[in-house]
Design an enzyme around this catalytic site. Sequence first.
Site, PDB file in Angstrom:
ATOM      1  N   ASN A   9       0.879  -1.173   0.000  1.00 22.34           N
ATOM      2  CA  ASN A   9       0.000   0.000   0.000  1.00 22.34           C
ATOM      3  C   ASN A   9       0.913   1.217   0.000  1.00 22.34           C
ATOM      4  OD1 ASN A   9      -1.800   2.057   0.482  1.00 22.34           O
ATOM      5  ND2 ASN A   9      -2.231   1.473   2.607  1.00 22.34           N
ATOM      6  N   LYS A  11       0.166   4.287  -0.314  1.00 23.32           N
ATOM      7  CA  LYS A  11      -0.406   5.532   0.242  1.00 23.32           C
ATOM      8  C   LYS A  11      -0.118   6.694  -0.721  1.00 23.32           C
ATOM      9  CE  LYS A  11       0.010   3.406   4.690  1.00 23.32           C
ATOM     10  NZ  LYS A  11       0.032   3.519   6.122  1.00 23.32           N
ATOM     11  N   HIS A  96      -9.627   1.928   4.472  1.00 19.70           N
ATOM     12  CA  HIS A  96      -8.361   2.008   5.223  1.00 19.70           C
ATOM     13  C   HIS A  96      -8.545   2.973   6.396  1.00 19.70           C
ATOM     14  CE1 HIS A  96      -4.238   2.908   6.263  1.00 19.70           C
ATOM     15  NE2 HIS A  96      -3.893   1.787   5.651  1.00 19.70           N
ATOM     16  N   GLU A  98      -6.766   5.243   7.549  1.00 18.42           N
ATOM     17  CA  GLU A  98      -6.427   6.642   7.268  1.00 18.42           C
ATOM     18  C   GLU A  98      -7.569   7.348   6.553  1.00 18.42           C
ATOM     19  OE1 GLU A  98      -2.708   5.796   5.340  1.00 18.42           O
ATOM     20  OE2 GLU A  98      -1.841   5.238   7.274  1.00 18.42           O
ATOM     21  N   GLU A 169      -5.909  -4.429  10.481  1.00 15.71           N
ATOM     22  CA  GLU A 169      -4.821  -3.471  10.711  1.00 15.71           C
ATOM     23  C   GLU A 169      -5.072  -2.679  11.989  1.00 15.71           C
ATOM     24  OE1 GLU A 169      -2.716  -2.475   6.750  1.00 15.71           O
ATOM     25  OE2 GLU A 169      -4.329  -1.066   7.023  1.00 15.71           O
ATOM     26  N   GLY A 175       2.520   2.286  10.640  1.00 14.83           N
ATOM     27  CA  GLY A 175       3.535   3.329  10.468  1.00 14.83           C
ATOM     28  C   GLY A 175       4.243   3.699  11.761  1.00 14.83           C
ATOM     29  N   SER A 215       3.202  -2.199  10.218  1.00 15.88           N
ATOM     30  CA  SER A 215       4.654  -2.317  10.395  1.00 15.88           C
ATOM     31  C   SER A 215       5.235  -3.690  10.015  1.00 15.88           C
ATOM     32  CB  SER A 215       5.047  -1.942  11.827  1.00 15.88           C
ATOM     33  OG  SER A 215       4.672  -0.599  12.103  1.00 15.88           O
TER      34      SER A 215
HETATM   35  P1  PGA Z   1       2.704   0.230   7.563  1.00 18.58           P
HETATM   36  O1  PGA Z   1       1.251   0.529   6.935  1.00 18.58           O
HETATM   37  O2  PGA Z   1       3.162  -1.085   7.001  1.00 18.58           O
HETATM   38  O3  PGA Z   1       3.567   1.380   7.083  1.00 18.58           O
HETATM   39  O4  PGA Z   1       2.554   0.190   9.032  1.00 18.58           O
HETATM   40  C1  PGA Z   1       0.305  -0.489   6.763  1.00 18.58           C
HETATM   41  C2  PGA Z   1      -0.964   0.058   6.148  1.00 18.58           C
HETATM   42  O5  PGA Z   1      -1.377   1.172   6.508  1.00 18.58           O
HETATM   43  O6  PGA Z   1      -1.602  -0.590   5.305  1.00 18.58           O
END
Ligand code: PGA
Length: 252
Positions: A9, A11, A96, A98, A169, A175, A215
């Site tokens: 992903n 982003k 997601h 976010e 998630e 992140g 992560s």
């Molecule tokens: P990350 O993000 O691997 O950077 O923690 C995962 C995601 O938001 O899908």
Amino acid sequence: MRKKFVAGNWKMFKNISEAKAFGEEFVLLEKPDEEKVEVAICAPFIQLSQLKQSFKGTSIKIGAQNVHFAKEGAYTGEISIDMLKELKVDYCIVGHSERREYFNETDESVNAKLRALLKDGEITPILCVGEALNIREAGEEKAFVEKQLMEDFKNIPKEDAKRVVIAYEPIWAIGTGKTATPEEADEMCRSIRDKLKELYDKSLGDEIIIQYGGSVKGSNASEILNMKDIDGALVGGASLKPDEFNSIINFK
Ligand code: PGA
């Protein structure tokens, strides 16, 4: 046997030339058996056709990170399912955290997007669910995710529901460098399966693909991806570098 599925992903990272450079490098790296591990990159809309071109002749799939539920209309700034289909997009992330947090996505809009994608039938949705830190600290993570599932799958028949990929998630692990332990992640994926067994039936719960996200990187991929109820990963930061992402998809 459920197939493993690892999706990147991106982003809001990379421009078109950076996506092209990624593609050129990534396709040259040694890949796992495509029968065993499905691989996809979910990129910003404007990079999708470049990636499709870069991945031509390989089994690497592409995905979008969002879509609108209407067929077309006066929705400035939005992208429709038909537009994604024209680019031969395979997957689309829906809900997601976010987008839920910063763009006011609700379980109701997530449900509308899921239903629109499933009704159309060509693009596979990757539905994201997961709890924030305060919910985990209060010990309410299972109840929270169960409620998301009930609302996100509302009025979706079994035949459609089984095509959804779920990404568990936990928001506190996204992140942050802080992963859920493999046991914690596995337990939540099992609880998601149980809820789907209750909402639909045993076979659906047993067969649906559930990824873990938060992560995931080369150094922790194996311990996470070998857990019983985890079928793959949704990878943010670590999917931006070809060698790092490749080491995840080649987990042992
Ligand atoms: P990350 O993000 O691997 O950077 O923690 C995962 C995601 O938001 O899908």
